[in-house]
Enzyme design. Structure first.
Site, mmCIF file in Angstrom:
data_model
loop_
_atom_site.group_PDB
_atom_site.id
_atom_site.type_symbol
_atom_site.label_atom_id
_atom_site.label_comp_id
_atom_site.label_asym_id
_atom_site.label_seq_id
_atom_site.Cartn_x
_atom_site.Cartn_y
_atom_site.Cartn_z
ATOM 1 N N ASP A 144 49.290 -64.366 -9.188
ATOM 2 C CA ASP A 144 49.043 -64.624 -8.322
ATOM 3 C C ASP A 144 49.992 -64.267 -7.313
ATOM 4 O OD1 ASP A 144 47.417 -66.849 -8.530
ATOM 5 O OD2 ASP A 144 49.020 -68.543 -9.002
ATOM 6 N N GLU A 247 42.182 -70.986 -3.642
ATOM 7 C CA GLU A 247 42.306 -72.291 -3.973
ATOM 8 C C GLU A 247 43.200 -73.270 -3.412
ATOM 9 O OE1 GLU A 247 43.656 -72.526 -7.534
ATOM 10 O OE2 GLU A 247 45.266 -71.352 -7.554
ATOM 11 N N ARG A 300 40.801 -63.769 -14.477
ATOM 12 C CA ARG A 300 42.718 -63.312 -15.329
ATOM 13 C C ARG A 300 41.765 -63.041 -16.861
ATOM 14 N NH1 ARG A 300 44.981 -69.567 -16.373
ATOM 15 N NH2 ARG A 300 43.994 -69.590 -18.824
#
Length: 419
Positions: A144, A247, A300
């Site tokens: 992130d 998201e 990821r």
């Protein structure tokens, strides 16, 4: 400063969501520790993060084979297992103290994101309150990219490369079919409170008419009417529209568009999928054919297209964490510092963990244009160096090599833990 004449053992653990290069940081820690046998005796690797410490599920790093060590630099996911666990019970803190004492652990390296930084800090404070000689250092990672005081977080560069590549390739697909089929494609990427990953997708665009046409981030409130108008105008002008959405995008009232109502171990709202929400909205308002995709774990775990810069930085923070610990720097994080220069250069420095734990770094507003939909030159200058270089893993029979991650645990010295 720790007594330089005394050899102590160390504990390393992985935590939170994994990344394409978190194992490379583990390699950095292991390699650096092995270079200082006079200071670090046994390096224990906790199985499944802090839960492994609580359950005394420990692996002796010295037992790893050369092939296993090599695999750490080329394989995604958490080689030793990870977890999301918030320390909260007195019994858990007492158990950690017992573990440190039983195995003479004087160094603690915790490899994770923001919540893991909080855990690392709490363990350090626990040791201090109990009179234990423990040096805790946080090894950063998070796809992130929202850890403060570090230019970027290991794992992010590879995810940014994967997402931007996927958007460019999918954009060509949509363009080729748009005259007779799909008009709008929506890709949902990770990013609960910060839009770093979505914004990085903008690297795929060569000009105003190439994807992604619209980027949606949590830092800019979602306006339904404005979004629908932008999609419609893009389809009219270009023939199709590619959208990349974080998201965690929110409406003007601060509500997640896709909140499921559930929470995780740290109390964070679990999100239910913003891509189908947006797709249904476009269908209802414009009647256009829409496809959507959620890379989710694929992004990821994308070690096959890892950024060489990201891999180098992941190793560097692991090595630096050991160095900082041996220098007596307690409760710090190994941060990546971007040097001000015309070419991309960086170094690792120690920053206070108290200024990292439970804090988030959000996307600067000037990284997106006035409309908030396109990457600016300032954003491109930040992101571009982070995805540079290829670091392909070894392939066997056309597939990335599968690692052998079977490890034996050390003999337990404590009674089984009862939470």
């Amino acid at each position: 400063m720790p007594d330089p004449t005394r050899t102590r053992n160390a504990l390393y653990a992985q935590s939170g969501g994994v990344t394409p290069v978190i194992n490379a940081s583990a390699w950095g820690v292991i390699d650096a520790a092995r270079r200082h046998p006079e200071r670090i005796g046994t390096l224990f690797l906790a199985r499944n993060g802090i839960l492994g410490a609580l359950n005394e599920a420990l692996i002796d790093a010295a037992t790893l084979s050369d092939d296993q060590l090599a695999s750490l630099k080329t394989t995604p996911a958490g080689a030793f297992g990870s977890c999301r666990h918030k320390l909260k019970q007195d019994a858990e803190f007492d158990r950690l103290v017992a573990l440190f004492e039983a195995h003479d652990i004087g160094y603690f390296f915790y490899n994770g994101g923001g919540d893991s930084a909080d855990t690392c800090l709490k363990v350090a404070e626990l040791a201090r309150s109990r009179g234990l000689e423990l040096t805790a250092v946080h090894v950063p990672k998070t796809i992130d990219n929202d850890l403060p005081l570090t230019d970027c977080s290991p794992g992010f560069g590879s995810v940014a490369k994967y997402i931007a590549t996927s958007v460019r390739e999918a954009g060509l697909d949509i363009a080729s079919m748009s005259a007779t089929s799909t008009k709008v494609f929506i890709m949902e990427v990770m990013g609960r409170h910060a839009g770093w990953t979505a914004a990085a997708a903008g690297l795929a665009a060569a000009n105003a008419d190439t994807p992604p046409h619209l980027i949606l981030v949590p830092e800019i409130a979602f306006d339904e009417a404005r979004f629908i108008a932008a999609v419609s105008q893009t389809v009219e002008r270009v023939g199709y529209c590619v959208v990349v959405a974080s998201e965690g995008i929110r409406d003007g009232e601060g509500r997640f568009l896709a909140e499921s109502g559930a929470t995780d171990a740290f109390g964070h709202a679990q999100l239910g999928g913003v891509a189908p929400v947006l797709a249904n909205l476009v269908k209802a308002k414009l009647g256009a054919k829409v496809h959507w995709a959620v890379p989710d774990y694929l992004q990821r775990a994308s070690r096959h297209i890892a950024s060489a810069t990201d891999l180098e930085q992941a190793i560097a923070v692991g090595e630096a964490a050991v160095g900082f610990a041996l220098e007596g720097k307690k409760s710090v994080m190994a941060a990546i510092i971007r040097d001000q220069a015309t070419s991309y250069r960086w170094h690792i420095d120690a920053v206070p963990l108290a200024e990292v734990a439970n804090k988030e770094k959000t996307l600067p507003r000037d990284y997106l244009d006035a409309e908030g939909y396109r990457l600016t030159e300032a954003g491109r200058e930040y992101f571009a160096p982070l995805i540079r270089g290829e670091a392909f893993p070894p392939f066997v029979d056309g597939m990335p090599a599968l690692p052998d991650w079977q490890f034996d645990e050390v003999a337990k010295r404590l009674t089984p833990f009862q939470a």
